[in-house]
Enzyme design. Structure first.
Site, PDB file in Angstrom:
ATOM      1  N   GLU A   1       0.847  -1.199   0.000  1.00 38.70           N
ATOM      2  CA  GLU A   1       0.000   0.000   0.000  1.00 38.70           C
ATOM      3  C   GLU A   1       0.880   1.245   0.000  1.00 38.70           C
ATOM      4  OE1 GLU A   1      -3.612  -0.430   2.248  1.00 38.70           O
ATOM      5  OE2 GLU A   1      -3.466   1.640   2.954  1.00 38.70           O
TER       6      GLU A   1
ATOM      7  N   ASP B   1       0.053   5.418   0.441  1.00 34.22           N
ATOM      8  CA  ASP B   1      -1.090   6.249   0.852  1.00 34.22           C
ATOM      9  C   ASP B   1      -0.811   7.747   0.866  1.00 34.22           C
ATOM     10  OD1 ASP B   1      -2.523   3.944   1.508  1.00 34.22           O
ATOM     11  OD2 ASP B   1      -1.860   3.981   3.583  1.00 34.22           O
TER      12      ASP B   1
ATOM     13  N   GLU C   1      -3.273  10.417   2.753  1.00 34.82           N
ATOM     14  CA  GLU C   1      -4.490  10.595   3.543  1.00 34.82           C
ATOM     15  C   GLU C   1      -4.556  12.049   4.006  1.00 34.82           C
ATOM     16  OE1 GLU C   1      -5.281   6.252   5.557  1.00 34.82           O
ATOM     17  OE2 GLU C   1      -3.648   7.474   6.377  1.00 34.82           O
TER      18      GLU C   1
END
Length: 312
Positions: A122, A124, A126
């Site tokens: 993953e 990311d 955010e």
């Protein structure tokens, strides 16, 4: 030149080079860097994505070019790329919800959790909503081969108001490094070294854009949960870019070269193997002036630092 004129000139220079950030005082304007987003074509939402979840809260606009993702009491919502990628350049121009948005999380990320639930990768972005009189916070993170127990978060204050217009959030991921960029300014680089090799994302991933309720942790460690009297919370997105090595389910191995610097591949070749001098300056600026948390500096969290922290 008189002292008065010298002071006046100095004031003008400082004013020109700073912008006002609502609750954190002035910050310097970002340096000039190459516009990496100009290297790749833009796609519409209809061309590049399907609904991931919360279909009733996904509203495609501008004849399929853009989308609005909403969070309310019933559900969050999200989009999912039509393709999976071994590596690539991924970008979305996004505008955050305005007003009281504590506990709200808007995420733009790559993941293969659906195919590898026990050892997923993953990468990311955010964006974490805020309580009154606080700004959105940008958080970056990455996992490889299920290394979720080692959080690799880094957090930044933005140098603009993300609710007032669209800004580009980009991820460059290849065999050489992972680069997180905001409006083409690198904010983080993860170099594919021996120290981080075991946790470096290596399997095909999909691209996601979501909005959801992160009340338990997002705003000041969960102190301020989502207040649904301010709902719906709407994030707008468009300007999508996805360029890279696409997974072909019929191929036993990826059909794109990954390891040669002379590769003709537009995202894994020599041009994208390392940051330029301008990009390095931008990276140092972002980290020196806007980063306020890095896992590599959190000695209370890690008694023994992750190996890549010790190699820096």
């Amino acid at each position: 030149m008189t002292i008065f004129h010298k002071n006046l000139l100095l004031s003008i220079v400082i004013l020109f080079n700073t912008v006002h950030v609502y609750s954190h005082g002035p910050v310097y304007r970002p340096p000039d860097v190459e516009r990496l987003t100009d290297s790749f074509s833009r796609l519409t939402v209809n061309q590049s994505c399907n609904v991931f979840y919360g279909g009733a809260n996904v509203h495609v606009t501008s004849n399929g070019a853009d989308a609005e993702l909403s969070l309310d009491k019933s559900s969050g919502s999200g989009l999912l790329s039509k393709n999976k990628y071994y590596y690539g350049f991924f970008n979305a121009a996004m505008k955050m919800p305005s007003g009281f948005t504590s506990g709200v999380v808007v995420a733009y990320y790559l993941s293969n959790f659906d195919a590898f639930p026990h050892n997923h990768d993953e990468i990311d972005f955010e964006l974490l909503g805020h309580e009154k009189r606080r700004e959105w916070v940008l958080q970056t993170n990455m996992y490889g081969n299920g290394s979720v127990k080692t959080g690799r978060e880094e957090k930044f204050y933005l140098w603009f108001d993300p609710t007032q217009g669209f800004h580009d959030y980009s991820i460059l991921w290849n065999n050489h490094h992972i680069v997180f960029l905001v409006d083409n300014i690198p904010v983080r680089e993860v170099i594919h070294s021996n120290a981080i090799s075991a946790a470096y994302p290596s399997k095909p991933m999909s691209v996601y854009a979501t909005i959801w309720d992160g009340s338990q942790w997002a705003t000041r460690g969960g102190k301020y949960p989502v207040d649904y009297k301010y709902a719906p919370f709407v994030a707008s997105m468009g300007g999508i870019q996805m360029e890279g090595c696409i997974l072909n389910t019929k191929d036993v191995a990826p059909s794109c070269s990954r390891n040669s610097l002379s590769s003709l591949d537009p995202v894994d070749g020599e041009r994208f193997a390392k940051l330029s001098s301008q990009q390095t300056t931008g990276l140092e600026w972002a980290r020196g002036k806007h980063m306020f948390y890095s896992y590599c500096q959190d000695k209370s969290r890690y008694k023994v630092m992750p190996p890549e922290c010790n190699s820096k």
